[in-house]
Design a protein around this motif. Structure first.
Motif, PDB file in Angstrom:
ATOM      1  N   GLU A  39       0.857  -1.285   0.016  1.00  0.00           N
ATOM      2  CA  GLU A  39       0.033  -0.094  -0.086  1.00  0.00           C
ATOM      3  C   GLU A  39       0.936   1.403  -0.061  1.00  0.00           C
ATOM      4  N   LEU A  40       2.066   1.197   0.590  1.00  0.00           N
ATOM      5  CA  LEU A  40       2.796   2.461   0.882  1.00  0.00           C
ATOM      6  C   LEU A  40       3.614   2.612  -0.134  1.00  0.00           C
ATOM      7  N   SER A  41       3.947   1.557  -0.920  1.00  0.00           N
ATOM      8  CA  SER A  41       5.233   1.707  -1.784  1.00  0.00           C
ATOM      9  C   SER A  41       4.962   2.958  -2.928  1.00  0.00           C
ATOM     10  N   ARG A  42       3.926   3.260  -3.097  1.00  0.00           N
ATOM     11  CA  ARG A  42       3.579   4.624  -4.076  1.00  0.00           C
ATOM     12  C   ARG A  42       4.028   5.893  -3.480  1.00  0.00           C
ATOM     13  N   ILE A  43       4.280   5.972  -2.065  1.00  0.00           N
ATOM     14  CA  ILE A  43       4.792   7.207  -1.466  1.00  0.00           C
ATOM     15  C   ILE A  43       6.107   7.142  -0.804  1.00  0.00           C
ATOM     16  N   GLY A  44       6.900   5.892  -1.485  1.00  0.00           N
ATOM     17  CA  GLY A  44       8.285   6.089  -0.793  1.00  0.00           C
ATOM     18  C   GLY A  44       8.599   5.399   0.398  1.00  0.00           C
ATOM     19  N   VAL A  45       7.583   4.641   0.874  1.00  0.00           N
ATOM     20  CA  VAL A  45       7.631   4.111   2.171  1.00  0.00           C
ATOM     21  C   VAL A  45       7.998   2.548   2.192  1.00  0.00           C
ATOM     22  N   THR A  46       9.179   2.100   2.755  1.00  0.00           N
ATOM     23  CA  THR A  46       9.237   0.689   2.627  1.00  0.00           C
ATOM     24  C   THR A  46       8.915   0.167   3.984  1.00  0.00           C
ATOM     25  N   VAL A  47       8.220  -1.036   3.900  1.00  0.00           N
ATOM     26  CA  VAL A  47       7.892  -1.958   5.416  1.00  0.00           C
ATOM     27  C   VAL A  47       8.457  -3.304   5.507  1.00  0.00           C
ATOM     28  N   ASN A  48       9.130  -3.696   6.642  1.00  0.00           N
ATOM     29  CA  ASN A  48       9.510  -4.699   6.711  1.00  0.00           C
ATOM     30  C   ASN A  48       9.496  -5.340   8.168  1.00  0.00           C
TER      31      ASN A  48
END
Length: 300
Positions: free
Chosen positions: A187-196
């Motif tokens: 969901e957040l990849s489009r605003i430059g946020v990575t989630v791991n």
């Protein structure tokens, strides 16, 4: 110059254990850190800001920048205020490390409703609430043409990924965090946020009494091994790494989780009496879920 120079980070549950190691390592690598810790017991009782204050003082003594935050991260308004404190104090937010947690271990049949509710609230809602408010800040920044190279690093557990007897509440929450990580990464990849997310293996007050360790095993369970991975994932160099679950993180290495996979398929039927044969054939050809051995159950 550290690998996180000039970046702003929030670390929840940073007063002790692995959270403390994360905050110190991020500061060592140049980040400005909001050290969050309610300061309760491992079971979630009470509050005490002194552990967080001690971490802040240690960072400042080493020449870094840090502030204390005592928010209950599972409280919606307090989580929002924590994110805002980072923005108001340091001019923005780049890194959110969700680490705070508690334990109330019981066999499922002995577990109280309160044991279940509080553990789920602290771990699962305590990950969602800070993520929600941080992501909304990053979304507004992106809309304003100021997209930040942002990071969310969540904490799962081997208990959630592989199962551990006596931790139905904790394991369920940690499994939920793993799924939450995969979904929000998309969901957040489009605003430059990575989630791991990662599953730490460390010797802390949360693991005291669970096992006796010494020598090399104790040294390899030092939280600093895990903190180095967190600092790297928080850095600009890790902008292409997202949606990953590190199923094991400690001094013996960082295991990249492979996730659920489709195994053997049994033919479907509308007739219940025809299900058993193909299904048993598929089960015999399949591996067991991680953490489950073939002799765990007595089969008829």
């Amino acid at each position: 110059m550290g690998i996180c120079e000039g970046r702003v980070a929030i670390v929840t549950g940073a007063g002790r254990g692995v959270g403390r190691a994360y905050a110190l390592k991020l500061a060592e690598e140049g980040a400005k850190v909001v050290v969050n810790d309610l300061g309760g017991t491992a079971a979630g009782d009470g509050a005490d800001l002194s552990p967080a204050q001690e971490v802040v003082e240690e960072i400042r003594k080493a020449g870094g920048e840090a502030i204390v935050n005592g928010a209950d991260i599972s409280d919606w308004a307090q989580a929002q205020a924590m994110v805002q404190q980072a923005i108001d104090t340091f001019g923005g937010l780049d890194i959110l490390v969700n680490n705070a947690g508690i334990l109330r271990d019981r066999m499922m049949v002995n577990m109280s409703e309160d044991d279940w509710d509080l553990v789920i609230k602290v771990h699962l809602k305590g990950t969602f609430a800070p993520c929600h408010h941080a992501a909304n800040y990053w979304r507004l920044e992106s809309k304003a043409g100021r997209q930040r190279d942002a990071r969310i690093i969540n904490t799962s557990s081997g208990s959630g990924l592989f199962g551990n007897i006596g931790q139905a509440n904790y394991g369920a929450a940690k499994a939920g965090i793993a799924s939450f990580t995969l979904i929000t990464a998309r969901e957040l990849s489009r605003i430059g946020v990575t989630v791991n997310a990662l599953a730490p293996r460390a010797q802390t007050r949360m693991t005291e009494g669970l096992r006796e360790v010494s020598g090399e095993m104790l040294e390899r369970r030092d939280p600093e091994w895990i903190a180095a991975l967190v600092a790297f994932l928080a850095s600009p160099a890790a902008s292409d790494i997202t949606g990953r679950i590190f199923a094991e993180a400690w001094g013996f290495g960082y295991t990249v989780g492979d996730g659920w996979k489709h195994g053997p398929r049994a033919a479907a039927s509308r007739d219940a009496s025809e299900v058993e044969g193909p299904l048993r054939h598929a089960l015999a050809a399949a591996g067991y879920n991680a953490g489950i051995e073939r002799d765990t159950f007595v089969n008829p």
